[in-house]
Design a protein around this motif. Structure first.
Motif, short mmCIF file in Angstrom:
data_model
loop_
_atom_site.label_atom_id
_atom_site.label_comp_id
_atom_site.label_asym_id
_atom_site.label_seq_id
_atom_site.Cartn_x
_atom_site.Cartn_y
_atom_site.Cartn_z
N SER A 197 0.84 -1.20 0.00
CA SER A 197 0.00 0.00 0.00
C SER A 197 0.87 1.25 0.00
N THR A 198 0.44 2.25 -0.77
CA THR A 198 1.13 3.53 -0.77
C THR A 198 0.31 4.58 -0.03
N ALA A 199 -0.71 4.14 0.70
CA ALA A 199 -1.61 5.08 1.39
C ALA A 199 -0.87 5.99 2.35
N ILE A 200 0.21 5.53 2.94
CA ILE A 200 0.95 6.35 3.90
C ILE A 200 1.54 7.60 3.23
N TYR A 201 1.69 7.58 1.93
CA TYR A 201 2.25 8.72 1.20
C TYR A 201 1.19 9.69 0.69
N GLU A 202 -0.08 9.31 0.76
CA GLU A 202 -1.14 10.13 0.18
C GLU A 202 -1.12 11.55 0.73
N VAL A 203 -1.41 12.49 -0.16
CA VAL A 203 -1.47 13.91 0.20
C VAL A 203 -2.93 14.29 0.38
N ASP A 204 -3.21 14.99 1.45
CA ASP A 204 -4.57 15.45 1.72
C ASP A 204 -4.56 16.98 1.71
N GLY A 205 -5.65 17.57 1.27
CA GLY A 205 -5.75 19.02 1.24
C GLY A 205 -6.95 19.50 2.04
N GLU A 230 0.30 17.85 -14.04
CA GLU A 230 0.72 16.82 -13.09
C GLU A 230 1.99 17.26 -12.37
N PRO A 231 2.04 17.06 -11.04
CA PRO A 231 3.27 17.40 -10.32
C PRO A 231 4.42 16.45 -10.71
N ILE A 232 5.60 17.01 -10.84
CA ILE A 232 6.81 16.25 -11.11
C ILE A 232 7.85 16.64 -10.06
N SER A 268 -9.56 31.37 -9.62
CA SER A 268 -10.02 30.03 -9.99
C SER A 268 -8.84 29.25 -10.55
N GLN A 269 -8.65 28.04 -10.05
CA GLN A 269 -7.51 27.24 -10.47
C GLN A 269 -7.67 25.81 -9.98
N THR A 270 -6.81 24.94 -10.48
CA THR A 270 -6.75 23.56 -10.02
C THR A 270 -5.39 23.35 -9.37
N VAL A 271 -5.40 22.88 -8.12
CA VAL A 271 -4.17 22.56 -7.42
C VAL A 271 -4.01 21.04 -7.43
N LYS A 272 -2.88 20.58 -7.95
CA LYS A 272 -2.57 19.15 -7.93
C LYS A 272 -1.33 18.95 -7.09
N SER A 273 -1.31 17.85 -6.33
CA SER A 273 -0.17 17.58 -5.46
C SER A 273 0.12 16.09 -5.40
N ALA A 274 1.36 15.77 -5.06
CA ALA A 274 1.79 14.38 -4.92
C ALA A 274 3.00 14.34 -3.99
N SER A 297 3.03 8.61 -4.51
CA SER A 297 1.61 8.68 -4.16
C SER A 297 0.78 8.92 -5.41
N ALA A 298 -0.50 8.75 -5.26
CA ALA A 298 -1.41 9.18 -6.33
C ALA A 298 -1.44 10.70 -6.34
N THR A 299 -1.88 11.28 -7.43
CA THR A 299 -2.02 12.73 -7.51
C THR A 299 -3.34 13.14 -6.88
N THR A 300 -3.29 14.13 -6.00
CA THR A 300 -4.49 14.72 -5.42
C THR A 300 -4.81 15.98 -6.21
N SER A 301 -6.09 16.15 -6.54
CA SER A 301 -6.49 17.30 -7.34
C SER A 301 -7.65 18.03 -6.66
N GLN A 302 -7.56 19.36 -6.61
CA GLN A 302 -8.64 20.16 -6.03
C GLN A 302 -8.90 21.37 -6.92
N ASP A 303 -10.17 21.50 -7.35
CA ASP A 303 -10.59 22.65 -8.15
C ASP A 303 -11.11 23.74 -7.23
N PHE A 304 -10.71 24.98 -7.52
CA PHE A 304 -11.22 26.16 -6.82
C PHE A 304 -11.91 27.06 -7.82
N VAL A 305 -13.09 27.57 -7.44
CA VAL A 305 -13.83 28.51 -8.27
C VAL A 305 -14.07 29.75 -7.41
#
Length: 158
Positions: free
Chosen positions: A10-18, A49-51, A66-72, A81-89
């Motif tokens: 599992s890679t859950a321990i690396y997951e990014v939360d916003g 995508e974050p690199i 308004s923007q999309t924030v992506k993190s990993a 980790s998987a990429t976390t994505s959050q849209d802001f309006v």
């Protein structure tokens, strides 16, 4: 190390939360966190995508448009980790003073009234993460936009 040995894990321990919030100055702050070292979080604000060379997370981001924030999460130069994505309006009501005549049900009150003006565009995959739930009474909301202005439409973006 486990990857190199072909061991599935599992890679859950690396997951990014916003988490978004509206501060006392009426500014939206978006805080990224992980169970591990936060300085290993990389993020973008243009929807890409974050690199490994993306912005290094150091402090909560101030959301002003308004923007999309992506993190990993990155370790040893690799995304783990998987990429976390959050849209802001951002609208005329974003980060404005808000009051509820009746409070949400306790089980559905995460974040309180400010979640209605925090700029987050909720998606079904994040169902309920920052939603409010009401039971038994009409929802009556007052948003103080600070000045007299005209609105041609009113829309709920969740």
């Amino acid at each position: 190390m486990l990857d190199e040995k072909g061991i599935k894990h599992s890679t859950a321990i690396y997951e990014v939360d916003g988490k978004a919030s509206v501060d006392q100055n009426g500014k939206i702050k978006y805080e990224l966190s992980s169970a591990n070292e936060p300085s290993r979080i990389r993020f973008t604000t243009d929807g890409s995508e974050p690199i490994i060379n993306s912005n290094v997370y150091q402090k909560p981001l101030e959301i002003t448009k308004s923007q999309t924030v992506k993190s990993a999460y990155f370790e040893d130069g690799k995304k783990v980790s998987a990429t976390t994505s959050q849209d802001f309006v951002i609208t005329k009501s974003t980060a404005k003073k808000i009051t509820l005549e009746y409070q949400p049900a306790e089980a559905y009150s995460v974040g309180g009234a400010s979640t209605l003006v925090d700029g987050i565009k909720e998606s079904l995959k994040n169902h309920g993460k920052s939603w409010l739930g009401f039971s038994g009474k009409d929802v009556i909301v007052t948003i103080d936009v600070g000045t007299k202005m005209e609105f041609s439409t009113i829309q709920f973006l969740r």
